[in-house]
Design a protein around this motif. Structure first.
Motif, PDB file in Angstrom:
ATOM      1  N   THR A  61       0.823  -1.207   0.000  1.00 36.81           N
ATOM      2  CA  THR A  61       0.000   0.000   0.000  1.00 36.81           C
ATOM      3  C   THR A  61       0.859   1.259   0.000  1.00 36.81           C
ATOM      4  N   LEU A  62       0.521   2.194  -0.885  1.00 39.00           N
ATOM      5  CA  LEU A  62       1.152   3.510  -0.932  1.00 39.00           C
ATOM      6  C   LEU A  62       0.124   4.606  -0.632  1.00 39.00           C
ATOM      7  N   LEU A 103       2.035 -12.812   8.141  1.00 38.20           N
ATOM      8  CA  LEU A 103       3.244 -13.071   7.370  1.00 38.20           C
ATOM      9  C   LEU A 103       3.286 -12.066   6.228  1.00 38.20           C
ATOM     10  N   ALA A 104       4.432 -11.425   6.049  1.00 40.66           N
ATOM     11  CA  ALA A 104       4.529 -10.363   5.049  1.00 40.66           C
ATOM     12  C   ALA A 104       5.894 -10.377   4.375  1.00 40.66           C
ATOM     13  N   ILE A 105       5.937  -9.762   3.208  1.00 39.68           N
ATOM     14  CA  ILE A 105       7.184  -9.454   2.515  1.00 39.68           C
ATOM     15  C   ILE A 105       7.494  -7.996   2.800  1.00 39.68           C
ATOM     16  N   VAL A 106       8.679  -7.721   3.298  1.00 37.48           N
ATOM     17  CA  VAL A 106       9.072  -6.360   3.666  1.00 37.48           C
ATOM     18  C   VAL A 106      10.489  -6.091   3.167  1.00 37.48           C
ATOM     19  N   PRO A 107      10.876  -4.826   3.058  1.00 38.17           N
ATOM     20  CA  PRO A 107      12.279  -4.541   2.743  1.00 38.17           C
ATOM     21  C   PRO A 107      13.184  -5.006   3.880  1.00 38.17           C
ATOM     22  N   SER A 111      14.175   2.200   3.327  1.00 35.18           N
ATOM     23  CA  SER A 111      14.976   3.395   3.077  1.00 35.18           C
ATOM     24  C   SER A 111      14.165   4.672   3.263  1.00 35.18           C
ATOM     25  N   GLU A 112      14.888   5.770   3.505  1.00 32.43           N
ATOM     26  CA  GLU A 112      14.247   7.079   3.571  1.00 32.43           C
ATOM     27  C   GLU A 112      13.667   7.462   2.219  1.00 32.43           C
ATOM     28  N   ALA A 113      14.297   7.008   1.142  1.00 32.38           N
ATOM     29  CA  ALA A 113      13.768   7.307  -0.191  1.00 32.38           C
ATOM     30  C   ALA A 113      12.384   6.707  -0.373  1.00 32.38           C
ATOM     31  N   LEU A 114      12.177   5.501   0.131  1.00 33.19           N
ATOM     32  CA  LEU A 114      10.859   4.870   0.045  1.00 33.19           C
ATOM     33  C   LEU A 114       9.862   5.579   0.948  1.00 33.19           C
ATOM     34  N   ASN A 115      10.290   5.955   2.150  1.00 33.31           N
ATOM     35  CA  ASN A 115       9.422   6.725   3.046  1.00 33.31           C
ATOM     36  C   ASN A 115       8.984   8.029   2.403  1.00 33.31           C
ATOM     37  N   ASP A 116       9.949   8.719   1.782  1.00 32.08           N
ATOM     38  CA  ASP A 116       9.652  10.016   1.159  1.00 32.08           C
ATOM     39  C   ASP A 116       8.695   9.848  -0.023  1.00 32.08           C
ATOM     40  N   ALA A 117       8.899   8.788  -0.816  1.00 32.74           N
ATOM     41  CA  ALA A 117       8.019   8.549  -1.958  1.00 32.74           C
ATOM     42  C   ALA A 117       6.593   8.280  -1.490  1.00 32.74           C
ATOM     43  N   ALA A 118       6.447   7.458  -0.457  1.00 36.31           N
ATOM     44  CA  ALA A 118       5.115   7.152   0.058  1.00 36.31           C
ATOM     45  C   ALA A 118       4.425   8.415   0.581  1.00 36.31           C
ATOM     46  N   GLU A 163       5.138   9.016   9.310  1.00 34.43           N
ATOM     47  CA  GLU A 163       6.113   8.317  10.147  1.00 34.43           C
ATOM     48  C   GLU A 163       5.622   6.945  10.607  1.00 34.43           C
ATOM     49  N   GLU A 164       4.329   6.654  10.457  1.00 37.41           N
ATOM     50  CA  GLU A 164       3.778   5.344  10.810  1.00 37.41           C
ATOM     51  C   GLU A 164       3.839   4.350   9.643  1.00 37.41           C
ATOM     52  N   PHE A 165       4.318   4.796   8.484  1.00 36.70           N
ATOM     53  CA  PHE A 165       4.339   3.955   7.290  1.00 36.70           C
ATOM     54  C   PHE A 165       5.382   2.851   7.416  1.00 36.70           C
ATOM     55  N   ARG A 166       4.946   1.634   7.189  1.00 36.92           N
ATOM     56  CA  ARG A 166       5.847   0.485   7.085  1.00 36.92           C
ATOM     57  C   ARG A 166       5.466  -0.270   5.811  1.00 36.92           C
ATOM     58  N   PHE A 167       6.337  -0.252   4.836  1.00 39.46           N
ATOM     59  CA  PHE A 167       6.026  -0.933   3.587  1.00 39.46           C
ATOM     60  C   PHE A 167       5.952  -2.432   3.839  1.00 39.46           C
TER      61      PHE A 167
END
Length: 225
Positions: A61-62, A103-107, A111-118, A163-167
Motif C-alpha cells: 500500500t502507498l 506473514l509479510a514481505i518487507v524490505p 529506506s528514507e527514499a521509500l518513506n519520502d516517496a510514500a 512516520e507510521e508507514f511500514r512498507f
C-alpha cells in the motif's frame, strides 16, 4: 471502470515477473488478470490462511483505498502527472517476516527514499479523496489506534502513513504461532526464487475495488522523473 467503488495506489511487481506469479498463486487472486488462481499444493491450507489479503491481490500500500471526491478520469490524470515527476526508488532486497501476527514481505531495510516517496504520494493525491464516513472512522478506530495514528486517520484518511508507514506485502491472515512457523518455512521455499533479486518501486499501480470487494489492477503508470 464505473463499477469500482474505491481506488488505491499500490506497489505491485510487473505482472509477468516471478514475484507476481508466485504471489498471485499463493493468494489465489490475480489482480492483473482479474481472476482467481489455483493455490499450489504446499502442505498448507492456503485458501484459509490467505482469505483476508486475497481480495486485495499482491500489493504494497502507498495510498490506501479511498472513495473519490472527483471523476475517475480526473484522478487517473492526477496519478499520471504525479508519476511524471517521481523517480524510481530502489527498495533493495525484500524478505519474509512476521509482522504483527501476519506473514509479510518487507524490505530488509526500509529506506528514507521509500518513506519520502510514500509521503509524496499520500500528500499529492489526498485532494482527490472523499472524506471518511462515520462508519469508516468507526471501523478504523475499532482496531485500537494511538493518538498520533488517530490524528493521521483524521488528516489523511488512514492511520499508517507518514512516520507510521511500514512498507509490507501481506501474505496471510493473522496466524497462531504454530501456524506462522509452518507458513514461514513454506513461504521461504516458495518465494525464494522470486525474492532473489533486488526490487524497485518503478510504477504507481492504480487498483480499483469491485462490488464484491476484490481489487483489480487497472493501470500501471511508470515513474518517469
Amino acid at each position: 471502470m464505473d463499477n469500482f467503488q474505491r481506488f488505491a495506489i499500490y506497489y505491485a511487481p510487473a505482472p509477468d515477473s516471478t514475484l507476481a506469479r508466485a504471489g498471485s498463486q499463493w493468494l489465489g487472486w490475480d489482480a492483473d488478470a482479474a481472476r482467481p488462481c489455483p493455490h499450489p499444493e504446499l502442505g498448507l491450507d492456503l485458501a484459509q490462511i490467505t482469505a483476508a489479503p486475497r481480495k486485495y491481490g499482491l500489493h504494497g500500500t502507498l495510498k490506501p483505498p479511498m472513495r473519490l471526491a472527483c471523476a475517475q478520469a480526473t484522478f487517473f490524470d492526477a496519478v499520471e502527472i504525479l508519476a511524471q515527476g517521481m523517480a524510481r526508488v530502489d527498495m533493495g532486497r525484500l524478505v519474509l517476516r512476521p509482522l504483527d501476527g501476519f506473514l509479510a514481505i518487507v524490505p530488509d531495510v526500509q529506506s528514507e527514499a521509500l518513506n519520502d516517496a510514500a509521503a509524496q504520494i499520500v500528500t499529492a493525491l489526498d485532494p482527490f479523496r472523499a472524506p471518511l464516513s462515520q462508519a469508516e472512522l468507526h471501523r478504523r478506530r475499532a482496531i485500537g489506534l494511538s493518538p498520533r495514528q488517530d490524528a493521521l486517520l483524521l488528516r489523511w484518511g488512514y492511520p499508517y502513513v507518514m512516520e507510521e508507514f511500514r512498507f509490507h506485502i501481506t501474505l496471510t491472515d493473522r496466524l497462531a504461532p504454530k501456524i506462522m512457523t509452518d507458513a514461514l518455512r513454506t513461504a521461504y521455499a516458495w518465494f525464494d526464487p522470486a525474492l532473489a533479486a533486488p526490487q524497485s518501486l518503478d510504477a504507481l499501480c492504480i487498483f480499483g475495488e469491485d462490488a464484491q470487494g476484490r481489487f483489480h489492477l487497472l493501470r500501471r503508470v511508470p515513474l518517469r522523473g
